[in-house]
Write an enzyme that holds these catalytic residues in place. Structure first.
Site, PDB file in Angstrom:
ATOM      1  N   GLU A 250       8.899 -13.272 -42.772  1.00 21.27           N
ATOM      2  CA  GLU A 250       8.688 -11.850 -42.461  1.00 21.27           C
ATOM      3  C   GLU A 250       7.662 -11.368 -43.476  1.00 21.27           C
ATOM      4  O   GLU A 250       7.992 -11.099 -44.629  1.00 21.27           O
ATOM      5  CB  GLU A 250      10.043 -11.128 -42.598  1.00 21.27           C
ATOM      6  CG  GLU A 250      10.150  -9.908 -41.724  1.00 21.27           C
ATOM      7  CD  GLU A 250       9.602  -8.680 -42.415  1.00 21.27           C
ATOM      8  OE1 GLU A 250       8.368  -8.488 -42.324  1.00 21.27           O
ATOM      9  OE2 GLU A 250      10.365  -7.948 -43.037  1.00 21.27           O
ATOM     10  N   CYS A 284       6.323  -3.047 -45.083  1.00 16.24           N
ATOM     11  CA  CYS A 284       5.443  -3.836 -44.224  1.00 16.24           C
ATOM     12  C   CYS A 284       5.144  -3.147 -42.888  1.00 16.24           C
ATOM     13  O   CYS A 284       4.159  -3.455 -42.242  1.00 16.24           O
ATOM     14  CB  CYS A 284       6.074  -5.203 -43.988  1.00 16.24           C
ATOM     15  SG  CYS A 284       7.814  -5.089 -43.543  1.00 16.24           S
TER      16      CYS A 284
HETATM   17  N1  LIG Z   1       6.588  -7.917 -46.264  1.00 18.20           N
HETATM   18  C1  LIG Z   1       7.151  -7.240 -47.241  1.00 18.20           C
HETATM   19  O1  LIG Z   1       8.167  -6.644 -47.076  1.00 18.20           O
HETATM   20  C2  LIG Z   1       6.534  -7.252 -48.606  1.00 18.20           C
HETATM   21  C3  LIG Z   1       7.297  -6.943 -49.714  1.00 18.20           C
HETATM   22  C4  LIG Z   1       6.730  -6.970 -50.988  1.00 18.20           C
HETATM   23  C5  LIG Z   1       5.389  -7.290 -51.110  1.00 18.20           C
HETATM   24  N2  LIG Z   1       4.680  -7.567 -49.988  1.00 18.20           N
HETATM   25  C6  LIG Z   1       3.250  -7.887 -50.064  1.00 18.20           C
HETATM   26  O2  LIG Z   1       2.946  -8.433 -51.330  1.00 18.20           O
HETATM   27  C7  LIG Z   1       1.833  -7.781 -51.872  1.00 18.20           C
HETATM   28  C8  LIG Z   1       1.828  -7.759 -53.346  1.00 18.20           C
HETATM   29  O3  LIG Z   1       3.109  -7.514 -53.883  1.00 18.20           O
HETATM   30  P1  LIG Z   1       3.536  -8.427 -55.065  1.00 18.20           P
HETATM   31  O4  LIG Z   1       2.497  -8.282 -56.141  1.00 18.20           O
HETATM   32  O5  LIG Z   1       4.943  -8.186 -55.481  1.00 18.20           O
HETATM   33  O6  LIG Z   1       3.410  -9.755 -54.239  1.00 18.20           O
HETATM   34  P2  LIG Z   1       3.811 -11.215 -54.429  1.00 18.20           P
HETATM   35  O7  LIG Z   1       3.322 -11.928 -53.269  1.00 18.20           O
HETATM   36  O8  LIG Z   1       3.408 -11.700 -55.791  1.00 18.20           O
HETATM   37  O9  LIG Z   1       5.403 -11.129 -54.433  1.00 18.20           O
HETATM   38  C9  LIG Z   1       6.153 -10.696 -53.339  1.00 18.20           C
HETATM   39  C10 LIG Z   1       7.558 -11.226 -53.534  1.00 18.20           C
HETATM   40  O10 LIG Z   1       7.508 -12.625 -53.404  1.00 18.20           O
HETATM   41  C11 LIG Z   1       8.108 -13.247 -54.532  1.00 18.20           C
HETATM   42  N3  LIG Z   1       7.399 -14.473 -54.826  1.00 18.20           N
HETATM   43  C12 LIG Z   1       6.203 -14.619 -55.391  1.00 18.20           C
HETATM   44  N4  LIG Z   1       5.909 -15.922 -55.498  1.00 18.20           N
HETATM   45  C13 LIG Z   1       6.950 -16.602 -54.984  1.00 18.20           C
HETATM   46  C14 LIG Z   1       7.254 -17.977 -54.805  1.00 18.20           C
HETATM   47  N5  LIG Z   1       6.433 -18.953 -55.152  1.00 18.20           N
HETATM   48  N6  LIG Z   1       8.428 -18.305 -54.246  1.00 18.20           N
HETATM   49  C15 LIG Z   1       9.285 -17.369 -53.849  1.00 18.20           C
HETATM   50  N7  LIG Z   1       9.061 -16.065 -53.992  1.00 18.20           N
HETATM   51  C16 LIG Z   1       7.903 -15.683 -54.553  1.00 18.20           C
HETATM   52  C17 LIG Z   1       7.998 -12.264 -55.666  1.00 18.20           C
HETATM   53  O11 LIG Z   1       9.028 -12.494 -56.617  1.00 18.20           O
HETATM   54  C18 LIG Z   1       8.128 -10.939 -54.940  1.00 18.20           C
HETATM   55  O12 LIG Z   1       9.483 -10.589 -54.845  1.00 18.20           O
HETATM   56  C19 LIG Z   1       1.891  -6.418 -51.275  1.00 18.20           C
HETATM   57  O13 LIG Z   1       0.636  -5.849 -51.266  1.00 18.20           O
HETATM   58  C20 LIG Z   1       2.387  -6.687 -49.898  1.00 18.20           C
HETATM   59  O14 LIG Z   1       1.302  -7.021 -49.083  1.00 18.20           O
HETATM   60  C21 LIG Z   1       5.210  -7.566 -48.763  1.00 18.20           C
HETATM   61  O1  LIG Z   2      13.759   0.382 -44.085  1.00 17.99           O
HETATM   62  S1  LIG Z   2      13.591  -0.643 -43.074  1.00 17.99           S
HETATM   63  O2  LIG Z   2      12.840  -0.171 -41.916  1.00 17.99           O
HETATM   64  O3  LIG Z   2      14.867  -1.209 -42.718  1.00 17.99           O
HETATM   65  C1  LIG Z   2      12.741  -1.974 -43.741  1.00 17.99           C
HETATM   66  C2  LIG Z   2      12.093  -2.833 -42.912  1.00 17.99           C
HETATM   67  C3  LIG Z   2      11.408  -3.908 -43.456  1.00 17.99           C
HETATM   68  C4  LIG Z   2      11.380  -4.080 -44.794  1.00 17.99           C
HETATM   69  C5  LIG Z   2      10.638  -5.231 -45.384  1.00 17.99           C
HETATM   70  O4  LIG Z   2       9.385  -4.762 -45.844  1.00 17.99           O
HETATM   71  C6  LIG Z   2      12.008  -3.220 -45.630  1.00 17.99           C
HETATM   72  C7  LIG Z   2      12.725  -2.142 -45.093  1.00 17.99           C
END
Ligand SMILES: NC(=O)c1ccc[n+]([C@@H]2O[C@H](COP(=O)([O-])OP(=O)(O)OC[C@H]3O[C@@H](n4cnc5c(N)ncnc54)[C@H](O)[C@@H]3O)[C@@H](O)[C@H]2O)c1
Ligand SMILES: O=S(=O)(O)c1ccc(CO)cc1
Length: 480
Positions: A250, A284
Site C-alpha cells: 500500500e 496517501c
Molecule cells: N503510503 C503511506 O501511507 C505513506 C506513509 C508514510 C510515508 N509515505 C511516503 O514516504 C515519503 C517519505 O516519508 P519518509 O521519509 O518517512 O519515508 P520512508 O520511505 O523513509 O519511510 C516510510 C516508512 O517506511 C519505513 N521504512 C523505511 N525503510 C524501510 C525498510 N527498509 N524496511 C521497512 N520499512 C522501512 C520507515 O520506517 C517509515 O515508517 C512520503 O513523502 C510519502 O510519499 C507514504
Molecule cells: O484515515 S484513513 O483514511 O483510514 C487512512 C488511510 C490510509 C492511510 C495510509 O496512508 C492512513 C489513514
C-alpha cells in the site's frame, strides 16, 4: 496540562523488553520536545521474535475462527475504553488534532470489527464430484507475516494489517514506525489483554533495513505487508520476490481532483480545503492535483485560497485547531523545496508557501495556481499541505492529466452530469474513486492502488485474501 506518553518497548513472545540501546528519540512535532527513547531490537531479538511466530503459527491457525474473532472484538472494546490514552498518544507523537486522533481510533475499531466478521466467513467450497469422492477447496492462513507500517497513521495502519492477518489465522511480526511508536505499543497491549496467545504477535523497532532484511529472508516468514513510500515498497518487493514470498503493498498516491464545468466551484472549493488539510496532507489519499475546467477555474481559485487561508493551524491539543504540524523536519524541507521549484517555474502561490513559527514543524496550508506540468510537485507525492491547481479546456484533457503520473491510488471528481461521472469512473486510473465527496472507503470496501501505488487490497471482502492460501484436498471414500 501535561499528558502522559507510554513507555516504548519491544514485545517479543509475550514479554515487554525495554533495556536496549535507543535507535531513535520520539519528538513531539508541535514543540520539538523529546517524548521517549525507542529501544533497538538486536539480531538476537529478531531471531526470538521469528521463533515465537513460528511456534505460535500452529496455535493460532488451529484456534477456531469464532475465538479469533472474539479476541479482535474484545481488543476493539479495549481501544474504546482506552480512547483518551490513544488520542493523547497520537496527538503527542504526530501532532494530530485530538478530533482527528479520535477518528483514527474509531476507524481502527471499525476495521477490527469488520475483520472479526470476515474471520468466520473464510469460506472454502466443495466441488461437484462422482459418488465416493469429496473435493474440497480450503482457504488457510498463509503463515507468519512480516508487517511494516508508517508514521502517518500510528494506530490505524497497524490495526489494518494486524486485524487482517490475525483474523485469517496468521502470527505476525510488526515493525511499526520508530517515529510514532506509542500508539502501536498501546495497541499491542490491547491485543494481549484481549487474550491473544503469547508469540502470535511480536512488535519490534530498530534499523528498518536490518529488520526488513532479517525478517523477509527468514524461512519462517511467508508473506510481507507494507505501507509507505513507493521506493521502500519496491525494495521490499524485490527482497520478497527473491524468496518467492507474496507481498501486499500500500504505497504512495498523487490524487487528482477533477472539477467539471457543471460543478459549483465555491462549494467544491470549501470541501477541498477541509480535505486537503486532513492529516496536514500526510496521507496517501490526500487530494493533491486540482484539475479544474477553465470556465470555473478563477472562481474556484478565489474560494479555495480563502478557505485554505482561514484554516486554523496549531498544536493538536488546542481547541479549534484544524491542522497540526507536519511530522518531521524532512517533510518541512520537502514542502519548502517543492514550493520553491514550482515558483521558479512560474507557478503562483495564492496562500501559504512558508513555514509558520520557529518552534514545531508547522507549515502553512498552501494553494499554488497554474502549476506547470514539469514542476517536480506535479509528479512527486508532496505528503504535506500543498494543493496544486491547474486549468483544463476539456474533460479529455483533465482525464489525461489525471492519469499522467506513475501512481494511481485515490481520485476524486465533482460533476452533476451522469455521463461525465460515468466516463470518469471508467477512465481514471486509480484504485479508490470518490465522486462528489471526499470520503474514503469504509472498512467494508477494498482499499488499494494501481500502477506504482502497489497491489493487494486491505478491507472489504478482499481483506483476508492476502493472508490466506487456497489449497485443494480430494478424498476418496475408500481405497480402491
Ligand atoms: N503510503 C503511506 O501511507 C505513506 C506513509 C508514510 C510515508 N509515505 C511516503 O514516504 C515519503 C517519505 O516519508 P519518509 O521519509 O518517512 O519515508 P520512508 O520511505 O523513509 O519511510 C516510510 C516508512 O517506511 C519505513 N521504512 C523505511 N525503510 C524501510 C525498510 N527498509 N524496511 C521497512 N520499512 C522501512 C520507515 O520506517 C517509515 O515508517 C512520503 O513523502 C510519502 O510519499 C507514504
Ligand atoms: O484515515 S484513513 O483514511 O483510514 C487512512 C488511510 C490510509 C492511510 C495510509 O496512508 C492512513 C489513514
Amino acid at each position: 496540562m501535561s499528558y502522559s506518553y507510554p513507555r516504548i518497548g519491544l514485545l517479543i513472545d509475550g514479554e515487554w523488553i525495554h533495556d536496549r540501546d535507543a535507535c531513535l528519540q520520539v519528538v513531539n512535532p508541535s514543540n520539538e520536545e523529546i517524548l521517549a527513547d525507542v529501544p533497538k531490537a538486536t539480531a538476537a531479538d529478531l531471531q526470538r521474535a521469528l521463533a515465537a511466530a513460528d511456534r505460535a503459527r500452529r496455535i493460532w491457525r488451529d484456534t477456531a475462527p469464532e475465538a479469533r474473532a472474539r479476541v479482535l472484538r474484545q481488543a476493539s472494546a479495549l481501544l474504546r475504553e482506552r480512547m483518551d490514552a490513544f488520542c493523547q498518544t497520537i496527538s503527542l507523537e504526530l501532532g494530530k488534532p485530538l478530533s482527528d486522533a479520535r477518528y483514527e481510533v474509531e476507524r481502527a475499531c471499525a476495521i477490527m470489527e469488520w475483520d472479526a466478521g470476515e474471520a468466520v466467513r473464510l469460506y472454502g467450497r466443495i466441488n461437484p464430484s462422482a459418488p465416493g469422492m469429496l473435493q474440497l477447496v480450503l482457504r488457510q492462513p498463509i503463515g507468519p507475516v512480516a508487517a511494516f507500517t508508517p508514521w502517518n497513521a500510528p494506530l490505524s495502519s497497524p490495526a489494518r494489517k494486524l486485524s487482517g492477518a490475525l483474523a485469517a489465522g496468521c502470527s505476525v511480526i510488526l515493525k511499526a514506525a520508530e517515529e510514532t511508536p506509542g500508539a502501536a505499543c498501546l495497541y499491542a497491549q490491547c491485543l494481549m489483554d484481549a487474550g491473544l496467545p503469547s508469540g502470535v504477535l511480536s512488535l519490534v523497532f530498530g534499523d528498518p533495513n536490518e529488520i526488513s532484511e532479517a525478517l523477509i529472508t527468514s524461512p519462517v516468514i511467508r508473506m510481507v505487508t507494507f505501507t509507505g513510500s513507493v521506493n521502500v515498497g519496491k525494495r521490499l518487493t524485490q527482497l520478497a520476490a527473491a524468496q518467492m514470498k507474496p507481498v501486499l503493498m500500500e504505497l504512495g498516491g498523487h490524487a487528482p481532483v477533477l472539477v467539471a464545468e457543471d460543478a459549483d466551484p465555491v462549494q467544491v472549493a470549501r470541501m477541498s480545503a477541509a480535505a486537503k488539510v486532513r492529516m496536514a496532507g500526510q496521507i496517501c489519499v490526500s487530494p493533491t492535483r486540482f484539475i479544474v475546467h477553465e470556465r470555473i477555474y478563477d472562481a474556484f481559485l478565489v474560494a479555495f485560497a480563502k478557505a485554505v487561508g482561514e484554516v486554523r493551524v496549531g498544536d493538536g491539543f488546542e481547541s479549534g485547531v484544524q491542522m497540526g504540524p507536519v511530522a518531521n523536519p524532512r517533510r518541512l524541507a520537502a514542502a519548502q523545496a517543492l514550493v520553491e521549484d514550482a515558483r521558479r517555474r512560474g507557478a503562483r502561490v495564492l496562500t501559504g508557501g512558508h513555514r509558520l513559527g520557529e518552534k514545531g514543524y508547522f507549515y502553512a496550508p498552501t494553494v499554488i495556481a497554474d502549476v506547470p506540468r514539469e514542476a517536480l510537485v506535479m509528479s512527486e507525492e508532496p505528503f504535506c499541505p500543498l494543493a496544486l491547481c491547474v486549468s483544463v479546456a476539456s474533460l479529455r484533457e483533465g482525464i489525461d492529466l489525471a492519469n499522467s503520473v506513475s501512481v494511481g491510488l485515490a481520485g476524486y471528481a465533482f460533476t452533476n452530469s451522469l455521463s461525465t461521472a460515468e466516463q470518469i469512473g471508467r477512465e481514471i486510473e486509480c484504485g479508490i474513486l470518490s465522486i462528489n465527496h471526499f470520503g474514503g472507503p469504509a472498512p467494508d470496501m477494498p482499499f488499494g492502488g494501481l500502477k506504482d501505488s502497489g497491489f493487494g487490497r486491505e478491507g472489504g471482502s478482499e481483506s483476508l485474501e492476502s493472508y490466506t492460501v487456497t489449497r485443494m484436498v480430494s478424498q476418496k471414500a475408500f481405497i480402491a
